[in-house]
Design an enzyme around this catalytic site. Structure first.
Site, short mmCIF file in Angstrom:
data_model
loop_
_atom_site.label_atom_id
_atom_site.label_comp_id
_atom_site.label_asym_id
_atom_site.label_seq_id
_atom_site.Cartn_x
_atom_site.Cartn_y
_atom_site.Cartn_z
N HIS A 72 48.66 38.65 34.77
CA HIS A 72 47.28 38.33 35.17
C HIS A 72 47.23 37.95 36.64
CE1 HIS A 72 43.23 36.54 33.75
NE2 HIS A 72 43.18 36.77 35.04
N ARG A 76 43.02 42.14 44.70
CA ARG A 76 41.87 42.23 45.61
C ARG A 76 41.70 43.59 46.30
NH1 ARG A 76 39.50 38.21 43.15
NH2 ARG A 76 40.15 36.13 43.78
N ASN A 106 38.45 43.45 38.67
CA ASN A 106 37.24 43.01 39.41
C ASN A 106 37.40 43.22 40.90
OD1 ASN A 106 39.16 40.97 39.52
ND2 ASN A 106 37.66 39.33 39.55
N ASP A 164 37.79 40.54 33.07
CA ASP A 164 38.20 39.23 33.58
C ASP A 164 37.36 38.78 34.77
OD1 ASP A 164 40.04 36.96 33.58
OD2 ASP A 164 40.45 37.68 35.60
N ASN A 290 38.34 28.75 37.39
CA ASN A 290 37.67 29.00 36.11
C ASN A 290 38.62 29.78 35.20
OD1 ASN A 290 35.68 29.04 34.17
ND2 ASN A 290 34.73 30.90 34.96
N ASP A 317 47.16 33.99 36.94
CA ASP A 317 45.77 34.16 37.35
C ASP A 317 45.65 34.00 38.87
OD1 ASP A 317 43.09 34.69 37.34
OD2 ASP A 317 42.49 32.93 36.19
#
Lengths: 436, 319
Positions: A72, A76, A106, A164, A290, A317
């Site tokens: 995870h 970018r 994302n 995600d 988050n 993450d």
């Protein structure tokens, strides 16, 4: 893979070889020939024909483990190359001991198509330091409306799908995603959050959020969605993986689901077994993430979930942001922290404090995530690609973001005294990192 | 004692002796406001910048009058945080202003913690004039001064704060200040507006006015924002007014000498009826009057040359 060297041949002598996939933990030699694991056993004697071309490496006092996999991360690229690139992110990964990372979709554009997946893999091939496993989107454009093209994504190389960063709020869409992914036996990774319950919250809901006047995100916002997704996974018999588990209630739900035989796996991250919400008392945005940092009780439950196997994997993450996103009012700062270059010592801390055995720790950082993603990594068995991490478990040092290879500096562990680091990292038999 | 802080960011950080010191000084400064020439040269040559990112009439005017009565030069910068997000950051704005060498920033901001961010990055003093739902220290100080004026003490008083506690920075600062000074604070309102965590701050929670009004020495009524209906926190202003609005009927069982306070601005007819707001128990305008004195005291303590104080070290924050 960078640097562009021919895969070498190495023999790691007298290391503590920990290979959870084969339940091996003991003093052994590991022989790497032409980029593959040739042999793992005590006191390998090399024939004369090998002696000149095999580089001897003394690994005594070190751990020799299958390359670590972070399932995870946010690389970018494409779109936010000022925060991180495939090159800088994978460079950070190998410095942290990782030989493979799964990158979330994302990006800009969103990785919801074969084209973007191919772009990422192409970039990784030419500029990356480690293996990159793209994760495609659950919904087209991460919009939560229509399914992305999972068949195409998988054919292009995506190892899973996830929205995600954004929860799949629509229960029907999640059901369809699980059903449709089932066609391809594709893993669905859930960012479990009821965004209406989290209601624009900025940190964990509780005494600290009340005191600071920061809107709270209740643990229930995570837990109700995990409960929903577990029920949907049971109904669809699909493969569900819960990302970044942060609360005690979440651990209990997953534990119970596994007991009932539901096909669910879960990951957490070092911040959730190390840090608590109290750190936000000074409004420092490096702690804004988050799911949010929660309470000491949650940290204990996450550790218990790691210890009893409820939580299968430790990811980071890794979410790079620059001062543009972080040097702001707490309310306006972006969520996220980087972790690739600080994760390993914190995982090793779980061994030193007795939470995990060395075998369990390496399983959660290597063979388990590899198994969940179904990528051919995570073991030192003969014939496997030589993805090897040599760990110095004794090295004591202070985490310093200024030494990081990541382009971002938003690491909450900066300044922490830790123990244990990657000493040498091989990907496919190529040395991609060697401690200075 | 002397006040050695660089900033006033919240009441939670303050020691009892510091609060007493500010209140004592406020009392002695009140006299200036009663003169026909309401100005002293104490802060002549000092520059105070009001940085208000949220609409405010009362607080900004009060700080401005306070600074000018002490002869400081004042400048007001107002804006909305939404334009800030698009354009220059808060820190950039502050750094540009700092380059012009101000002595004090008075900051009002919709984001909790914004004054703390500024305080970490400037040598000037920062006064929190209200940050998000976090703190509003000068309001709590003027509330304590007003209560003390009327009751002669803070210790042992029962103070009931009624209304939207959750969203209220005034409530938080009042809870910290009043409990430090020995008052018993009771919070009254529906559970949607009072998370149970407030009990950990030392306040009692009570959901029914009839259970807490008879003991109250002070009733502090908070403004109810009309948006709360849309946020599913309340069915209607009408029902709120019926259940929690302070009216003469609700005060039937109150003590004879109860005082009614409100930090303003009031929604007459919602949280407070006009009869109560303008009635004999109301000290709402005394609060406003005291606001100037308290802000003069705070400005005086922060803007005076710290180098001239015997000890310039900053007390470490309890955080």
């Amino acid at each position: 893979m960078e640097p562009k060297e021919k895969s070498g041949s190495f023999i790691f002598r007298n290391g503590r070889v920990i290979d959870p996939a084969r339940k091996l933990d003991g003093p052994m030699d590991v022989l790497v020939l032409e980029g593959r694991i040739a042999e793992t056993r005590p006191q390998i004697s090399l024939g004369a024909e090998f002696r000149s071309e095999v580089q001897e490496i003394d690994a005594s006092g070190k751990w020799v483990v299958p390359g670590l996999i972070d399932m995870h991360v946010h690389l970018r690229e494409p779109g936010e190359e000022y925060k991180e690139t495939i090159r800088s992110g994978t460079h950070a990964a190998v410095c942290g001991g990782f030989t493979g990372v799964a990158c979330m979709p994302n990006t800009h554009p969103v990785n919801d198509s074969a084209t973007v997946t191919q772009y990422i893999l192409e970039k990784a091939r030419y500029e990356g330091f480690c293996r990159v496993f793209p994760v495609g989107a659950i919904s087209a454009g991460l919009e939560g409306k229509n399914l992305a093209e999972y068949g195409e994504l998988q054919a292009a190389g995506a190892v899973a799908v996830s929205d995600d960063g954004r929860p799949v709020m629509n229960g029907l869409l999640m059901r369809r995603a699980l059903e449709y992914a089932g066609t391809f036996e594709l893993l669905v990774i859930s960012h479990s959050e009821d965004s209406q319950l989290s209601a624009g919250g900025l940190m964990n809901e509780g005494p600290v959020s009340t005191r600071l006047g920061l809107r709270g995100i209740p643990a229930a916002a995570e837990e109700v969605m995990i409960a929903r997704d577990i029920i949907l996974a049971e109904m669809t018999r699909a493969r569900l993986h819960i990302a970044h588990v942060s609360s005690a209630g979440s651990v209990a739900l997953i534990r119970e689901a596994k007991k009932r035989g539901i096909n669910v796996t879960a990951e957490t991250a070092p911040q959730y077994f190390t840090l608590t919400e109290e750190l936000i008392a000074g409004f420092d945005t490096v702690y804004k993430v988050n799911p949010p940092l929660r309470t000491a009780r949650d940290v204990e439950a996450i550790r218990a979930g790691l210890a009893d196997g409820t939580i299968d994997a430790i990811a980071t993450d890794h979410a790079p942001h620059t001062s543009v996103e972080k040097d702001l009012e707490f309310e306006f700062a972006s969520n996220g922290m980087i972790g690739l270059e600080s994760s390993l010592p914190l995982i090793l801390g779980l061994v030193r404090d007795g939470t995990l055995t060395p075998l369990e720790a390496i399983a959660k950082a290597s063979s388990n995530p590899a198994g969940i993603l179904r990528v051919p990594c995570g073991s030192l068995r003969e014939g496997a690609a030589a993805d090897v991490t040599v760990i110095d478990p004794e090295a004591k040092y202070t985490i310093d973001v200024n030494t990081f290879r990541s382009k971002s500096r938003n690491c909450p562990f900066n300044g922490m005294r830790v123990q244990g680091r990657a000493e040498m990292v091989l990907v496919g038999g190529i040395v991609v990192f060697s401690a200075p | 004692m002397s006040f050695k802080r660089k900033d006033l960011l919240g009441i939670r950080d303050l020691q009892v002796a510091e609060i007493e010191h500010i209140l004592d000084l406020s009392r002695s400064l009140k006299e200036i406001n009663a003169r026909s020439i309401k100005k002293v040269p104490t802060l002549r040559g000092k520059t105070v910048v009001h940085l208000f990112y949220e609409p405010s009439t009362r607080t900004r005017t009060s700080f401005d009058i306070a600074a000018k009565r002490l002869s400081a030069d004042t400048y007001s910068i107002t804006g909305s945080t939404s334009s800030m997000v698009k354009g220059e950051t808060l820190l950039d704005t502050m750094k540009n202003l700092e380059a012009m060498k101000p002595d004090v920033f008075v900051v009002r901001h919709s984001a909790s913690g914004a004054p703390h961010l500024l305080a970490q990055h400037t040598e000037a003093s920062v006064i929190n004039a209200g940050d998000g739902m976090h703190e509003h220290p000068s309001q709590a100080l003027l509330d304590m001064l007003t209560i003390h004026d009327h009751k002669g003490r803070l210790d042992g008083l029962n103070v009931v704060i009624v209304g939207d506690i959750y969203h209220s920075r005034v409530a938080r600062s009042d809870i910290y200040g009043l409990t430090k000074m020995g008052s018993q604070v009771t919070l009254c309102g529906p559970p949607t507006l009072i998370p149970p965590d407030f009990e950990l701050m030392g306040a009692r929670v009570c959901n029914h006015l009839k259970d807490c009004i008879p003991e109250a020495d002070v009733i502090m009524v908070l403004r109810l924002q009309k948006e709360r209906q849309q946020q599913m926190l309340l069915p209607s202003l009408r029902e709120y007014s019926i259940i929690y609005g302070i009216s003469p009927a609700k005060l039937k069982n109150a003590k004879d000498d109860v005082i009614i306070m409100h930090p303003g601005p009031m929604n007459r007819g919602v949280e407070i009826s006009p009869e109560v707001a303008d009635g004999p128990h109301s000290v709402i305008l005394d609060q406003v009057t005291n606001g100037v004195a308290v802000r003069m005291a705070v400005l005086y303590l922060l803007a005076q040359d710290r180098s001239s104080l015997p000890d310039i070290s900053r007390p470490s924050s309890p955080e």
